[in-house]
Design a protein around this motif. Sequence first.
Motif, short mmCIF file in Angstrom:
data_model
loop_
_atom_site.label_atom_id
_atom_site.label_comp_id
_atom_site.label_asym_id
_atom_site.label_seq_id
_atom_site.Cartn_x
_atom_site.Cartn_y
_atom_site.Cartn_z
N ARG A 58 0.83 -1.20 0.00
CA ARG A 58 0.00 0.00 0.00
C ARG A 58 0.87 1.26 0.00
O ARG A 58 0.61 2.22 -0.73
CB ARG A 58 -0.94 0.00 1.21
N ASP A 59 1.93 1.24 0.82
CA ASP A 59 2.80 2.42 0.92
C ASP A 59 3.55 2.67 -0.39
O ASP A 59 3.59 3.80 -0.89
CB ASP A 59 3.82 2.23 2.04
N VAL A 62 6.79 4.14 8.16
CA VAL A 62 7.71 4.51 7.08
C VAL A 62 7.00 5.52 6.18
O VAL A 62 5.92 5.25 5.66
CB VAL A 62 8.12 3.27 6.26
N ASN A 63 7.62 6.67 6.02
CA ASN A 63 7.07 7.72 5.16
C ASN A 63 7.96 7.85 3.92
O ASN A 63 8.99 8.53 3.95
CB ASN A 63 7.00 9.06 5.90
N LEU A 64 7.56 7.20 2.85
CA LEU A 64 8.36 7.22 1.63
C LEU A 64 8.39 8.61 0.99
O LEU A 64 9.34 8.94 0.28
CB LEU A 64 7.80 6.20 0.64
N MET A 110 11.39 10.53 1.95
CA MET A 110 12.65 10.09 1.34
C MET A 110 12.76 10.57 -0.11
O MET A 110 13.86 10.73 -0.63
CB MET A 110 12.73 8.56 1.38
N GLU A 111 11.63 10.78 -0.76
CA GLU A 111 11.60 11.31 -2.12
C GLU A 111 12.51 10.54 -3.07
O GLU A 111 13.23 11.12 -3.87
CB GLU A 111 11.99 12.80 -2.12
N ASP A 112 12.48 9.22 -2.97
CA ASP A 112 13.32 8.37 -3.83
C ASP A 112 12.43 7.33 -4.50
O ASP A 112 12.07 6.31 -3.90
CB ASP A 112 14.41 7.69 -2.99
N VAL A 113 12.08 7.59 -5.75
CA VAL A 113 11.18 6.71 -6.49
C VAL A 113 11.79 5.33 -6.67
O VAL A 113 11.11 4.31 -6.51
CB VAL A 113 10.84 7.34 -7.86
N HIS A 114 13.09 5.28 -7.01
CA HIS A 114 13.72 3.98 -7.27
C HIS A 114 13.84 3.15 -5.99
O HIS A 114 13.76 1.92 -6.04
CB HIS A 114 15.08 4.19 -7.93
#
Length: 430
Positions: A262-263, A301-303, A306-310
Amino acid sequence: MSSELLVDVGDDSATAQLGQLKLTTIEDQQWPADESYLSKSETDVSQQFDASSPHLPWDHPFYDIARHQIIEVAGDDNFGRKVIVFNACRMPPQHQLDHHKLLMYLKGTLDQYVESDYTLIYFHHGLTSENKPSLSWVRDAYREFDRKYKKNIKALYIVHPTMFIKTLLILFKPIISFKFGRKINYVSYLSELEDVVKCDQLVIPSRVREYDNKLRASLKPTTQPPMSPPHSPPLPSQVFGVPLTLLRQRDPDGDPVPVVMRDTVGFLSEQGLEIEGIFRRSANVTLVKEVQLRYNSGATVNLREMEDVHLAAVILKTFLRELPEPLLTYQLYNDIVNFASVSSEIQVTVMKTLVESLPEENYASLRYLITFLAQVSANSEVNKMTNSNLAVVFGPNLLWGRDNAMSLSAIGPINNFTRTLLDQQHLVFA
């Protein structure tokens, strides 16, 4: 593990050493049973492969190469890169192997993955005076693999290197680019591979494992290399490597789709749909492990922070690959591998029946994932990820055999099934 090509020696000296070297000795010369075959890979070179069968017939032009299982695909490494394995010990004597065909076969395999980051693992033990290819073949093979193949190979791991292979690399140093040379790593013991890939997912030939054990036994206790780390018991809040049923039981809302999916899907739907090569790039392994640890410890965890798509893409693939049973389940393995034999008129009906037979958590998670991947494919003009490209990436993460590795006899049919599922998802999940 070493990434150096040792020291330079003069060309004449290297050539002389090369001619005198005695290769790895083996007590017996019994070659592996001819039990496994190879299916079509979707490449220019391998258009000769028969997509309608998971195995090659005895009269197929590549049958005599495929049956030895010299080349295998083993899922993703710890960085999210596809792993291609080359087993030298499975090469038969020179007079029994067409080395040109072997080269074309290797290219056909790599063609499926060269647009993505990938890792090549070469098990050197078992290369002998009887089965080693000629130096001219090695030279021509390196030249045959142009920039298309070298650009996205992130590492070549040579396991159990001998003086022969080290001298060979020195000899060919003038034609090996500096950039490619930096990607070559020597691996002395199998335990060292754990930093790169989980050895459990590799079908390592028994002769290679036995040789590794002999190397360890010959060392003094003070110089023993570390053993592969034992599997630690799962944490109370473990997320990775846990059955979907247990994850659903733990979920406060009883959601059948795991929180990691989901995240990652939520984040990628917002910020990843127009990223070129999404799911093809690797991520920083330290960050991957950090995110996994946070999930496994029950932390939020807040993706988006982090702003990292890969990174999010690799986390999604890693979660799927580390499930104790693949999302499409072992029960459907044979049906999916043989799916190409189903008449095209009834393929959607058969696929719908197969998918609906999955456990509830698997069905819900698969539908959630495929619906998202359809959105990715809808933006393929920008992100370059068509259904075929997505199938190559996700096929091995949705289904694998009980031995964990992906044999080449199954990878074509599994990828074809995944592509058809993406093509027909609006009907399959209707």
